[in-house]
Design a protein around this motif. Structure first.
Motif, mmCIF file in Angstrom:
data_model
loop_
_atom_site.group_PDB
_atom_site.id
_atom_site.type_symbol
_atom_site.label_atom_id
_atom_site.label_comp_id
_atom_site.label_asym_id
_atom_site.label_seq_id
_atom_site.Cartn_x
_atom_site.Cartn_y
_atom_site.Cartn_z
ATOM 1 N N SER A 105 4.142 9.930 -6.983
ATOM 2 C CA SER A 105 5.282 10.308 -7.825
ATOM 3 C C SER A 105 4.819 10.728 -9.218
ATOM 4 O O SER A 105 5.442 11.577 -9.852
ATOM 5 C CB SER A 105 6.281 9.161 -7.919
ATOM 6 O OG SER A 105 5.728 8.094 -8.649
ATOM 7 N N LEU A 106 3.725 10.154 -9.698
ATOM 8 C CA LEU A 106 3.205 10.565 -11.005
ATOM 9 C C LEU A 106 2.581 11.959 -10.928
ATOM 10 O O LEU A 106 2.508 12.659 -11.933
ATOM 11 C CB LEU A 106 2.183 9.550 -11.513
ATOM 12 C CG LEU A 106 1.728 9.719 -12.955
ATOM 13 C CD1 LEU A 106 2.920 9.652 -13.905
ATOM 14 C CD2 LEU A 106 0.724 8.669 -13.329
ATOM 15 N N MET A 107 2.167 12.365 -9.717
ATOM 16 C CA MET A 107 1.603 13.708 -9.563
ATOM 17 C C MET A 107 2.656 14.789 -9.812
ATOM 18 O O MET A 107 2.305 15.938 -10.056
ATOM 19 C CB MET A 107 0.997 13.875 -8.175
ATOM 20 C CG MET A 107 -0.293 13.145 -7.998
ATOM 21 S SD MET A 107 -0.995 13.499 -6.396
ATOM 22 C CE MET A 107 -2.084 12.113 -6.216
ATOM 23 N N ALA A 108 3.923 14.437 -9.760
ATOM 24 C CA ALA A 108 4.969 15.404 -10.091
ATOM 25 C C ALA A 108 4.974 15.713 -11.584
ATOM 26 O O ALA A 108 5.381 16.795 -11.995
ATOM 27 C CB ALA A 108 6.332 14.871 -9.665
ATOM 28 N N GLY A 110 0.818 -1.216 0.000
ATOM 29 C CA GLY A 110 0.000 0.000 0.000
ATOM 30 C C GLY A 110 0.845 1.255 0.000
ATOM 31 O O GLY A 110 0.552 2.220 -0.719
ATOM 32 N N VAL A 111 1.911 1.252 0.787
ATOM 33 C CA VAL A 111 2.829 2.401 0.801
ATOM 34 C C VAL A 111 3.497 2.562 -0.565
ATOM 35 O O VAL A 111 3.649 3.678 -1.071
ATOM 36 C CB VAL A 111 3.877 2.240 1.926
ATOM 37 C CG1 VAL A 111 4.988 3.265 1.803
ATOM 38 C CG2 VAL A 111 3.214 2.353 3.283
ATOM 39 N N GLY A 112 3.873 1.437 -1.165
ATOM 40 C CA GLY A 112 4.457 1.500 -2.504
ATOM 41 C C GLY A 112 3.475 2.036 -3.530
ATOM 42 O O GLY A 112 3.825 2.845 -4.388
ATOM 43 N N GLY A 113 2.220 1.582 -3.458
ATOM 44 C CA GLY A 113 1.196 2.080 -4.378
ATOM 45 C C GLY A 113 0.952 3.567 -4.211
ATOM 46 O O GLY A 113 0.809 4.299 -5.191
ATOM 47 N N MET A 114 0.898 4.010 -2.957
ATOM 48 C CA MET A 114 0.685 5.432 -2.696
ATOM 49 C C MET A 114 1.881 6.246 -3.200
ATOM 50 O O MET A 114 1.704 7.301 -3.808
ATOM 51 C CB MET A 114 0.485 5.662 -1.197
ATOM 52 C CG MET A 114 0.165 7.079 -0.835
ATOM 53 S SD MET A 114 -0.312 7.305 0.890
ATOM 54 C CE MET A 114 0.969 6.481 1.770
ATOM 55 N N THR A 148 -3.205 3.433 -3.976
ATOM 56 C CA THR A 148 -2.926 2.636 -2.782
ATOM 57 C C THR A 148 -3.700 1.328 -2.812
ATOM 58 O O THR A 148 -3.151 0.256 -2.557
ATOM 59 C CB THR A 148 -3.285 3.438 -1.525
ATOM 60 O OG1 THR A 148 -2.563 4.670 -1.542
ATOM 61 C CG2 THR A 148 -2.951 2.671 -0.267
ATOM 62 N N PHE A 149 -4.988 1.412 -3.118
ATOM 63 C CA PHE A 149 -5.835 0.219 -3.175
ATOM 64 C C PHE A 149 -5.345 -0.752 -4.246
ATOM 65 O O PHE A 149 -5.271 -1.962 -4.016
ATOM 66 C CB PHE A 149 -7.289 0.625 -3.441
ATOM 67 C CG PHE A 149 -8.240 -0.533 -3.473
ATOM 68 C CD1 PHE A 149 -8.602 -1.178 -2.313
ATOM 69 C CD2 PHE A 149 -8.754 -0.984 -4.673
ATOM 70 C CE1 PHE A 149 -9.475 -2.255 -2.340
ATOM 71 C CE2 PHE A 149 -9.621 -2.055 -4.726
ATOM 72 C CZ PHE A 149 -9.991 -2.693 -3.547
ATOM 73 N N ALA A 200 -6.600 13.259 -3.813
ATOM 74 C CA ALA A 200 -6.992 12.263 -2.811
ATOM 75 C C ALA A 200 -7.597 11.024 -3.470
ATOM 76 O O ALA A 200 -7.323 9.890 -3.060
ATOM 77 C CB ALA A 200 -7.981 12.874 -1.823
ATOM 78 N N MET A 201 -8.412 11.239 -4.483
ATOM 79 C CA MET A 201 -9.042 10.114 -5.171
ATOM 80 C C MET A 201 -7.992 9.266 -5.891
ATOM 81 O O MET A 201 -7.983 8.035 -5.780
ATOM 82 C CB MET A 201 -10.077 10.631 -6.179
ATOM 83 C CG MET A 201 -10.794 9.532 -6.926
ATOM 84 S SD MET A 201 -12.027 10.148 -8.076
ATOM 85 C CE MET A 201 -11.080 11.215 -9.108
ATOM 86 N N HIS A 202 -7.080 9.904 -6.615
ATOM 87 C CA HIS A 202 -6.049 9.154 -7.323
ATOM 88 C C HIS A 202 -5.098 8.469 -6.346
ATOM 89 O O HIS A 202 -4.655 7.346 -6.590
ATOM 90 C CB HIS A 202 -5.265 10.071 -8.259
ATOM 91 C CG HIS A 202 -5.982 10.366 -9.530
ATOM 92 N ND1 HIS A 202 -7.017 11.259 -9.599
ATOM 93 C CD2 HIS A 202 -5.817 9.884 -10.775
ATOM 94 C CE1 HIS A 202 -7.453 11.318 -10.843
ATOM 95 N NE2 HIS A 202 -6.741 10.482 -11.585
ATOM 96 N N GLY A 203 -4.770 9.132 -5.252
ATOM 97 C CA GLY A 203 -3.900 8.513 -4.249
ATOM 98 C C GLY A 203 -4.531 7.290 -3.613
ATOM 99 O O GLY A 203 -3.866 6.273 -3.401
#
Length: 128
Positions: free
Chosen positions: A25-28, A16-20, A46-47, A39-42
């Motif tokens: 990182s793509l948000m950069a 989950g931490v890796g997914g988040m 994670t899920f 929040a929705m994409h994060g």
């Protein structure tokens, strides 16, 4: 026996931490439209990391309980989930209000078109 649930839970936490991390990182590179979008994409990243990292690691025959591999798989899956979700959302926004048959025929025509040919590079002039 008590160590198995702890190992399973810690593997899911790391994935989950890796997914988040992968999603954030793509948000950069692709800026979210607002805090709700981030929040929705994060949460989706994670899920997706939690759900899909175990089966992906088992498919590639990698130890599914190793935390480094769980985090790496979660990162890659979270990154891909955020990208795929953004691509689908952009497609729907661009085609909002259009007839579904028109959109389907336009999309099919885009994929059936042959790839453009590369232009030859101009030759350099040699000075004498």
């Amino acid at each position: 026996m008590p160590s198995e649930p702890i190992v399973y839970a810690s593997a899911k936490i790391f994935s989950g931490v890796g997914g988040m991390t992968g999603g954030f990182s793509l948000m950069a590179f692709i800026k979210p439209k607002g805090i709700w979008d981030a929040a929705m994409h994060g949460s989706v990243s994670t899920f997706a990391g939690v759900v899909f990292s175990g089966p992906v690691l088992k498919y590639f025959e990698i130890a599914p309980n190793d935390w480094e591999f769980q985090m790496m798989a979660g990162f890659v899956i979270g990154f891909g989930a955020w990208f795929a979700m953004s691509a689908v959302a952009n497609f729907f926004q661009q085609n909002e209000g259009k007839d579904i048959l028109t959109v389907a025929s336009q999309t099919k025509a885009r994929f059936n078109k042959p790839a453009p040919k590369a232009k030859p590079k101009p030759k350099k002039k040699v000075r004498k």
